[in-house]
Design an enzyme around this catalytic site. Structure first.
Site, mmCIF file in Angstrom:
data_model
loop_
_atom_site.group_PDB
_atom_site.id
_atom_site.type_symbol
_atom_site.label_atom_id
_atom_site.label_comp_id
_atom_site.label_asym_id
_atom_site.label_seq_id
_atom_site.Cartn_x
_atom_site.Cartn_y
_atom_site.Cartn_z
ATOM 1 N N ASP A 45 -14.348 -15.861 9.154
ATOM 2 C CA ASP A 45 -13.599 -15.745 10.403
ATOM 3 C C ASP A 45 -13.648 -17.050 11.185
ATOM 4 O OD1 ASP A 45 -14.363 -12.291 11.283
ATOM 5 O OD2 ASP A 45 -13.209 -13.201 9.680
ATOM 6 N N GLU A 47 -13.959 -20.118 10.079
ATOM 7 C CA GLU A 47 -13.065 -21.137 9.521
ATOM 8 C C GLU A 47 -11.617 -20.825 9.850
ATOM 9 O OE1 GLU A 47 -15.458 -21.296 5.593
ATOM 10 O OE2 GLU A 47 -13.726 -22.609 5.354
ATOM 11 N N ASP A 49 -10.507 -19.059 12.413
ATOM 12 C CA ASP A 49 -10.284 -19.334 13.832
ATOM 13 C C ASP A 49 -10.107 -20.825 14.072
ATOM 14 O OD1 ASP A 49 -12.518 -16.756 15.118
ATOM 15 O OD2 ASP A 49 -10.465 -16.698 14.380
ATOM 16 N N SER A 94 0.799 17.229 7.214
ATOM 17 C CA SER A 94 0.540 17.143 5.779
ATOM 18 C C SER A 94 0.883 18.484 5.142
ATOM 19 C CB SER A 94 -0.906 16.765 5.533
ATOM 20 O OG SER A 94 -1.729 17.654 6.221
ATOM 21 N N LEU A 95 0.680 18.586 3.850
ATOM 22 C CA LEU A 95 1.091 19.790 3.122
ATOM 23 C C LEU A 95 -0.115 20.497 2.527
ATOM 24 C CD1 LEU A 95 4.109 18.290 1.150
ATOM 25 C CD2 LEU A 95 4.238 19.907 3.052
ATOM 26 N N GLU A 128 11.488 19.414 -4.928
ATOM 27 C CA GLU A 128 11.665 17.959 -5.052
ATOM 28 C C GLU A 128 10.346 17.323 -5.472
ATOM 29 O OE1 GLU A 128 11.617 16.346 -0.727
ATOM 30 O OE2 GLU A 128 12.066 18.482 -0.625
ATOM 31 N N LYS A 130 7.005 15.072 -5.349
ATOM 32 C CA LYS A 130 6.121 14.583 -4.289
ATOM 33 C C LYS A 130 5.811 13.130 -4.620
ATOM 34 C CE LYS A 130 2.027 15.805 -1.640
ATOM 35 N NZ LYS A 130 1.222 14.583 -1.697
ATOM 36 N N ASP A 132 4.283 9.493 -4.540
ATOM 37 C CA ASP A 132 2.947 8.976 -4.225
ATOM 38 C C ASP A 132 3.058 7.582 -3.598
ATOM 39 O OD1 ASP A 132 0.252 8.952 -4.035
ATOM 40 O OD2 ASP A 132 -0.142 8.749 -6.184
ATOM 41 N N ARG A 151 2.435 6.634 9.273
ATOM 42 C CA ARG A 151 1.976 7.958 9.676
ATOM 43 C C ARG A 151 0.742 7.879 10.567
ATOM 44 N NH1 ARG A 151 -1.669 11.849 7.874
ATOM 45 N NH2 ARG A 151 -0.928 13.981 8.077
ATOM 46 N N TYR A 240 12.931 12.620 3.186
ATOM 47 C CA TYR A 240 12.734 14.034 2.856
ATOM 48 C C TYR A 240 12.394 14.912 4.060
ATOM 49 C CZ TYR A 240 7.891 12.312 2.676
ATOM 50 O OH TYR A 240 6.711 11.710 2.972
ATOM 51 N N LYS A 328 0.673 20.575 -7.062
ATOM 52 C CA LYS A 328 0.138 19.337 -7.629
ATOM 53 C C LYS A 328 0.093 19.371 -9.158
ATOM 54 C CE LYS A 328 -1.633 16.524 -4.986
ATOM 55 N NZ LYS A 328 -2.568 16.532 -3.879
ATOM 56 N N CYS A 421 -31.886 -6.851 -11.523
ATOM 57 C CA CYS A 421 -30.592 -7.103 -10.885
ATOM 58 C C CYS A 421 -29.826 -8.150 -11.689
ATOM 59 C CB CYS A 421 -30.824 -7.584 -9.458
ATOM 60 S SG CYS A 421 -29.338 -8.231 -8.678
ATOM 61 N N CYS A 424 -29.487 -11.546 -9.455
ATOM 62 C CA CYS A 424 -30.603 -12.433 -9.096
ATOM 63 C C CYS A 424 -31.844 -12.242 -9.967
ATOM 64 C CB CYS A 424 -30.968 -12.241 -7.625
ATOM 65 S SG CYS A 424 -31.843 -10.703 -7.308
ATOM 66 N N CYS A 445 -31.490 -3.335 -6.103
ATOM 67 C CA CYS A 445 -32.148 -4.622 -6.287
ATOM 68 C C CYS A 445 -33.158 -4.802 -5.153
ATOM 69 C CB CYS A 445 -31.084 -5.712 -6.229
ATOM 70 S SG CYS A 445 -31.764 -7.346 -6.038
ATOM 71 N N CYS A 451 -31.273 -12.343 -3.350
ATOM 72 C CA CYS A 451 -30.104 -11.941 -4.123
ATOM 73 C C CYS A 451 -28.816 -12.414 -3.448
ATOM 74 C CB CYS A 451 -30.098 -10.420 -4.279
ATOM 75 S SG CYS A 451 -28.756 -9.872 -5.324
HETATM 76 S S1 IVH Z 1 7.299 16.896 3.321
HETATM 77 C C1 IVH Z 1 6.217 18.700 7.310
HETATM 78 N N1 IVH Z 1 8.171 15.969 1.035
HETATM 79 O O1 IVH Z 1 2.974 14.137 1.033
HETATM 80 C C2 IVH Z 1 6.209 18.271 5.896
HETATM 81 N N2 IVH Z 1 6.125 15.128 1.849
HETATM 82 O O2 IVH Z 1 0.719 15.926 1.704
HETATM 83 C C3 IVH Z 1 6.174 16.822 5.733
HETATM 84 N N3 IVH Z 1 5.135 13.400 0.430
HETATM 85 O O3 IVH Z 1 2.336 12.957 4.252
HETATM 86 C C4 IVH Z 1 6.005 16.356 4.363
HETATM 87 N N4 IVH Z 1 6.710 13.385 -1.093
HETATM 88 O O4 IVH Z 1 3.453 11.375 2.623
HETATM 89 C C5 IVH Z 1 7.197 15.926 1.939
HETATM 90 N N5 IVH Z 1 9.097 15.201 -0.935
HETATM 91 C C6 IVH Z 1 8.133 15.170 -0.036
HETATM 92 C C7 IVH Z 1 7.042 14.308 -0.170
HETATM 93 C C8 IVH Z 1 6.045 14.323 0.791
HETATM 94 C C9 IVH Z 1 5.562 12.845 -0.702
HETATM 95 C C10 IVH Z 1 3.858 13.051 1.090
HETATM 96 C C11 IVH Z 1 3.972 12.671 2.523
HETATM 97 C C12 IVH Z 1 3.071 13.611 3.275
HETATM 98 C C13 IVH Z 1 2.204 14.127 2.197
HETATM 99 C C14 IVH Z 1 1.749 15.534 2.520
#
Ligand code: IVH
Length: 705
Positions: A45, A47, A49, A94-95, A128, A130, A132, A151, A240, A328, A421, A424, A445, A451
């Site tokens: 940090d 260097e 700065d 989230s789901l 649909e 999911k 990643d 998010r 989505y 999943k 270790c 060292c 260690c 070390c």
């Molecule tokens: S719907 C209110 N649709 O999964 C519902 N989420 O575990 C909002 N994700 O944070 C989420 N594909 O980042 C939805 N086709 C999809 C998705 C999706 C990926 C992610 C998203 C969310 C997370 C939930």
């Protein structure tokens, strides 16, 4: 322009200044990239700065030369500023997860029950993939993209508007109509496998760290302070969901998806509508089969109740909607050959095994390394170098080795976890938990002072506020000195001045330093050549020896030599008298005693201490000797049952009056306090002719003092 880098700003010609600004812009951008993309800074940090400060000073002196790509003009100029926060007007949820057909069937049943829908009526769901990646929220006002955020924790994310604008798939202006005054589009930012591989090749060619998986690469690329870096990274987006909106363009999820498409937003081409568990499962299997050919990572499929009025009625439970579920995929597995087991040493000295694999593709990603967890796991599974192993990769977790494939040729011999270790060479040990008698799973260690894997961390501890506390020498400075090889071990701090006097590269010429600050530093260092014993002990950074224990030890032993001798003697083993004496220090239990013994058992730690002691003198600690107490300086043993006080109270009381409490009777014992039921200790004391008194006698004696 040799040497310009070190020239004082006031001495620069305009040409040299322009050259320097160009160099600094490039260097700082490079450091930023490494810092933000990987959390792997390539400079300290201090260097960093210093580079920024120099850039600023030159710009102030030559305002006409400020470059368009100047680091001082960049979004979120200083790294600490990072991104502005954005509060999501509608939280990003989230789901819930489903892992089997049964889970999916019960999801549909729950919806049916909640809404009281007849068994005959179909519940239409959208289905649909999911994706990643990482989710983002895009705010459109009157169809114009005005703000984009990550998010974050779902309530508050980071403002990455400029970066999202660099993603080609995200329209800056929506086409058509129906989006109203405000429409927040939500979806996933991701990177394709091909783009991920190409990016990593580029990173590797440039000597930069590679990303573990496409999701990390996407996240690292989006969270760049310099949007030009984001722009150079091929990111993509699928819409989505939505956040704050005016009137929606349709009354079904599917209808809104269609609208999003007409507005120019990318939606996933695999999206379908399904009406039964059977159709759901067909979709799931179809996507699972297409998974490898998709070209981007997905970790399941998502089903959402299609009718928006039903979604409304279903609402949310805690952080997830009742109207949607993620189905999943099981973790992906593959087999490959375990070529080697590398041992990595962490900053606290923990030795962790890492598998080096013949590269293999798992779920579209090339895996070269995996975790083997720890020594016991390797032994339990009998994983050997040369084995063909099964490996599993689930979503974003580090790939892990499940075990050897037993019907393939095995590696020749069981793996022997090193007891030294690899960095060292100090001996590495597993602590034993005194309560359970079990060994810790982690081997560490013991060469904490020598070390290199732990050195920088130890130095930071050494100069910290409750240790040596040297003014002007904080974590930043000591890290910078460490990186330049100026200070590698604690004793080096105290030889800094002598070495600087002989050196051609003077400390005062370093960025961020000058004659005065260096003079002050040397004075501050000299002030600490005498130091309280407890600070000295604490500064050594011995495992489990924090400030409190350091104080107890200092008070008990008085001098460093007495302390060291006692610990070295205790090294004879837990049954030795010396070890028991160490345990008799009020507040010191087995864990600390063992850590002390291990620390002093490493000869190189001792060398370090000797080097330090030739520069620094720990002051004799004041021992709580009430010299007028008749028990002061006496070694006392308590035995049998005590009625007026607990054993701990007795011990504390004895120490308060300057006595030393031991747990066993020896020739060194001066006094035995025996309560009812005293046995072998009483016998031994009598044999040795040691004075024996009872509890009341004890009170009389200490109160008499
Ligand atoms: S719907 C209110 N649709 O999964 C519902 N989420 O575990 C909002 N994700 O944070 C989420 N594909 O980042 C939805 N086709 C999809 C998705 C999706 C990926 C992610 C998203 C969310 C997370 C939930």
């Amino acid at each position: 322009m040799a040497g310009v880098e070190n020239k004082a700003v006031g001495d620069l010609t305009p040409e040299e200044a322009a050259g320097e600004l160009e160099r600094l812009a490039g260097e700082i951008a490079g450091h930023d990239e490494r810092y933000y993309q990987e959390d792997q800074p390539s400079v300290s940090d201090a260097e960093y700065d210093a580079l920024r400060q120099r850039n600023q000073a030159i710009e102030a002196a030559f305002p006409d030369l400020v470059r368009a790509d100047s680091p001082s003009l960049r979004v979120g100029a200083a790294p600490s500023e990072k991104f502005a926060k954005v509060r999501h007007r509608v939280p990003m949820l989230s789901l819930d997860n489903a892992f089997s057909e049964d889970d999916v069937a019960s999801f549909i049943e729950r919806v049916r029950r909640f809404l009281k829908i007849d068994a005959e009526e179909a519940i239409t769901l959208t289905a649909e993939p999911k994706i990643d990646g990482l989710s983002a929220s895009l705010r459109y006002e009157n169809g114009v993209f005005v703000q984009g955020a990550t998010r974050g924790d779902g309530e508050e994310g980071e403002d990455v508007t400029v970066n999202l604008k660099t993603i080609p798939g995200i329209p800056k202006k929506l086409k058509g109509s129906g989006f109203g005054e405000v429409f927040e589009v939500r979806g996933e930012v991701y990177m394709s496998h091909a783009d991920f591989e190409a990016l990593n090749e580029r990173q590797e060619a440039d000597g930069k760290p590679v990303f573990a998986n496409p999701r990390n690469a996407a996240a690292g690329s989006l969270r760049q302070l310099d949007s030009r870096i984001t722009a150079s990274r091929p990111l993509k987006f699928f819409a989505y969901a939505w956040g704050e909106t005016g009137e929606l363009p349709a009354d079904t999820q599917w209808g809104v998806y269609e609208a999003l498409g007409t507005w120019g937003l990318p939606t996933n081409p695999l999206m379908r509508r399904v009406k039964s568990v059977a159709e759901v499962m067909d979709f799931y299997r179809h996507v699972e089969e297409s998974r490898a050919a998709l070209g981007y990572d997905i970790d399941g499929v998502v089903y959402k109740v299609d009718r928006l009025d039903w979604q409304q009625r279903l609402g949310f439970v805690s952080r997830s909607p009742r109207w949607a579920i993620a189905h999943k995929f099981p973790a992906e597995k593959a087999t490959t050959v375990l070529e080697d087991i590398e041992i990595q040493v962490g900053r606290t000295g923990a030795l962790t095994p890492r598998a080096v694999l013949t590269p293999v593709t798992v779920g579209g990603v090339v895996v070269r390394h995996a975790t083997l967890h720890n020594e016991d796991e390797i032994a339990r599974k009998d994983v050997r170098i040369g084995d063909t192993v099964t490996l599993q990769r689930a979503g974003d977790v580090i790939p892990q080795i499940l075990g050897p494939v037993l019907d393939k040729p095995r590696g020749p011999k069981p793996y022997v976890f090193p007891t030294k270790c690899p960095i060292c060479g100090s001996h590495a040990v597993r602590e034993v938990n005194p309560r359970t008698g079990k060994e810790d799973v982690v081997r560490r260690c013991t060469g904490s002072l020598v070390c290199p894997a732990q050195a920088a961390e130890k130095l930071i501890h050494f100069v910290s506020r409750n240790a040596f506390d040297i003014e002007g020498l904080g974590a930043k400075q000591v890290t910078a000195f460490y990186e330049d090889g100026l200070v590698e071990k604690p004793a080096d701090i105290f030889t800094l001045q002598a070495r600087d006097e002989k050196s051609l590269k003077k400390l005062k010429d370093r960025e961020g330093w000058g004659s005065t600050s260096v003079k002050n530093l040397f004075a501050a260092i000299d002030e600490r050549r005498e130091i309280d014993l407890n600070r000295f002990i604490f500064a050594l950074g011995i495992r489990h020896v924090g400030e409190t224990n350091a104080k107890l030890l200092a008070r008990h032993f008085g001098t460093f030599e007495a302390f060291r001798e006692a610990v070295l003697a205790a090294g004879e083993g837990p049954d030795s008298e010396a070890y028991q004496d160490l345990l008799s220090v009020d507040g010191i239990g087995d864990t600390v005693a063992e850590a002390l013994v291990e620390f002093f058992a490493e000869p190189r730690n001792e060398e370090q201490i000797d080097a330090l002691l030739s520069e620094v003198t720990p002051k004799e600690a004041e021992r709580p000797q009430t010299s007028d107490s008749p028990v002061a300086g006496k070694t006392v043993v308590f035995t049998g049952s005590l009625e007026r006080m607990t054993r701990d109270e007795a011990k504390a009381m004895a120490e308060r009056f300057g006595a030393k409490v031991a747990s066993s009777v020896s020739a060194k014992t001066d006094l035995l306090v025996a309560g009812p039921g005293a046995g072998s200790k009483l016998k031994k004391a009598t044999e040795l002719g040691i004075e024996v008194i009872d509890e009341d006698g004890w009170f009389e004696r200490v109160e008499a003092g």
